[in-house]
Design an enzyme around this catalytic site. Structure first.
Site, short mmCIF file in Angstrom:
data_model
loop_
_atom_site.label_atom_id
_atom_site.label_comp_id
_atom_site.label_asym_id
_atom_site.label_seq_id
_atom_site.Cartn_x
_atom_site.Cartn_y
_atom_site.Cartn_z
N CYS A 16 0.84 -1.20 0.00
CA CYS A 16 0.00 0.00 0.00
C CYS A 16 0.87 1.25 0.00
O CYS A 16 2.10 1.17 0.10
CB CYS A 16 -0.92 0.01 1.21
SG CYS A 16 -0.04 0.13 2.78
N CYS A 19 3.22 1.72 2.85
CA CYS A 19 4.48 0.98 2.71
C CYS A 19 5.50 1.82 1.93
O CYS A 19 6.69 1.83 2.27
CB CYS A 19 4.25 -0.34 1.98
SG CYS A 19 3.08 -1.45 2.78
N ASP A 416 4.07 16.07 -38.24
CA ASP A 416 4.91 16.37 -39.39
C ASP A 416 4.78 15.20 -40.37
O ASP A 416 5.35 14.14 -40.10
CB ASP A 416 6.36 16.54 -38.92
CG ASP A 416 7.28 16.92 -40.08
OD1 ASP A 416 6.79 16.99 -41.21
OD2 ASP A 416 8.45 17.16 -39.80
#
Length: 416
Positions: A16, A19, A416
């Site tokens: 998580c 952590c 381009d």
């Protein structure tokens, strides 16, 4: 000027955003570490350190925080890990299926829920066996004096199981519809399912980088004493001369010494038309000589090639953290303790309001269970991984994640 070095470490055990913050703080405290960034989705840490800083010191800091460094063997062995995860998920799905069927029956007014003792038999191995990873990770966080999402999962599912076991022993099997074994089992199932889907997405995203690196040929024809000798491309050194025949990929960055050929550079530049190369022109690893023979002097190999740097740039974009994550990280750092406090306050408030102990516990457990999947900390890095991986497969390379966040301001695109 102090010489610097860069480390990329794989870290196991993170679940998580809390952590992430804990690992970052642990690594930042290592003498010599100048900057650290940890990504939950890729499970990697990128560090800028003073040259000479030892990796062992970083590993010790990570271990003290309750996590571990993954070696190259563990990182490379993703497939066995994926098989084990899929096997565990399948086992949980089989054990949870009767509960899911019972929930479907409730929607249609049918009583398909298993009997009380069957519920106990099905939920126990899911909660404490196949779901043991949450207890282990939660305990590791507790030893490190910090909170993580696994603690919420363990507390929520464990409390639901314990309350159900208490009610079963007190009131008997006739109390089957007042039990909450299905909540413990189903929560574990859906969280494991989410982690499996997340890991699969991570492996698929990593495939985009591997596909880039696979453009480099495995062998090359090196000129030795006037003869063409086939050698591993990894054995090439700067100054070697290699021969590239029509239709072959160029094995290393270099400069054309002899010959003339159109070269397909679309894999690197996106340019669909062949680029004419002759003596003095530069060529890049992984591009294809189309209609002529070239003799190329090697100028860059390994991680110094354009192809390797492009792959590293894509990986760095996936590992970097968007500016919006700074807000997410600040919230996630206090997310777990706040949820625990809210759950305790919920328990106390219901008891003070005159509710039964059973009702108060269930409402407190609901707070823990609802907060279990930490979408807050995972959503942004997972989205970045998915987006940059899909772009790489389409030939679109992103320099860094901040470019993705700023792209929402684009109102005009010119080709381009």
């Amino acid at each position: 000027h102090v010489p610097e070095a860069v480390f990329d470490l794989s870290i196991g055990g993170m679940t998580c955003a809390s952590c992430v913050g804990r690992v970052e703080r642990a690594l930042a405290a290592v003498p010599g570490v100048l900057e650290v960034s940890v990504n939950l989705a890729t499970e990697r840490a990128h560090l800028r350190v003073v040259a000479g800083t030892e990796e062992a010191a970083m590993g010790a800091a990570v271990a003290r925080a309750g996590y571990r460094l993954l070696g190259s063997e563990e990182t490379a062995s993703a497939d066995p890990g994926a098989v084990r995860e899929a096997r565990d998920l399948l086992a949980v799905a089989v054990l949870t299926a009767p509960f899911l069927l019972g929930m479907v029956g409730m929607a249609f007014g049918k009583d398909w829920m298993p009997g009380a003792w069957w519920q106990l038999a099905l939920a126990t191995p899911v909660t404490f066996g196949l779901g043991a990873r949450f207890w282990r990770a939660g305990w590791a966080g507790l030893r490190a004096r910090s909170g993580n999402m696994d603690q919420l999962v363990a507390l929520g599912t464990g409390a639901a199981w314990a309350l159900s076991a208490y009610l079963l022993l007190r009131y008997g099997a006739g109390h089957a519809h007042g039990l909450y074994f299905e909540a413990a089992a189903v929560v574990v199932f859906f969280i494991l399912l989410g982690k499996w889907l997340e890991a699969r997405a991570r492996r698929a995203t990593g495939a985009a980088i591997r596909a880039l690196l696979n453009l480099a040929p495995r062998t090359a024809r090196r000129i030795e004493h006037g003869q063409e000798v086939e050698v591993p491309a990894a054995a090439l050194a700067i100054g070697d001369q290699v021969v590239v025949r029509p239709g072959e990929r160029i094995p290393a960055d270099g400069q054309v010494r002899d010959g003339r050929s159109g070269v397909d550079e679309s894999a690197l530049t996106g340019e669909s038309r062949p680029v004419e190369k002759e003596a003095g022109a530069t060529v890049a690893t992984g591009t294809v000589a189309l209609d002529g023979r070239l003799v190329v002097e090697v100028r860059a190999v390994g991680g110094e090639t354009v192809l390797a740097r492009v792959a590293a740039m894509v990986a760095a974009a996936q590992a970097s953290r968007a500016p919006v994550q700074k807000l997410v990280d600040r919230v996630s750092a206090i997310f777990v303790p706040v949820v625990l406090v809210i759950a305790v306050l919920t328990l106390g408030a219901w008891l003070l309001a005159g509710a039964t102990f059973e009702t108060a516990v269930i409402t407190a457990v609901s707070v823990l269970v609802i907060a279990c999947p930490c979408a807050l900390g995972l959503a942004t890095p997972a989205a970045i991984m998915a987006g940059t991986g899909a772009a790489a497969r389409a030939g679109i390379l992103v320099r860094d994640v901040e470019a993705i966040e700023r792209a929402r301001e684009i109102t005009l695109v010119a080709f381009d």
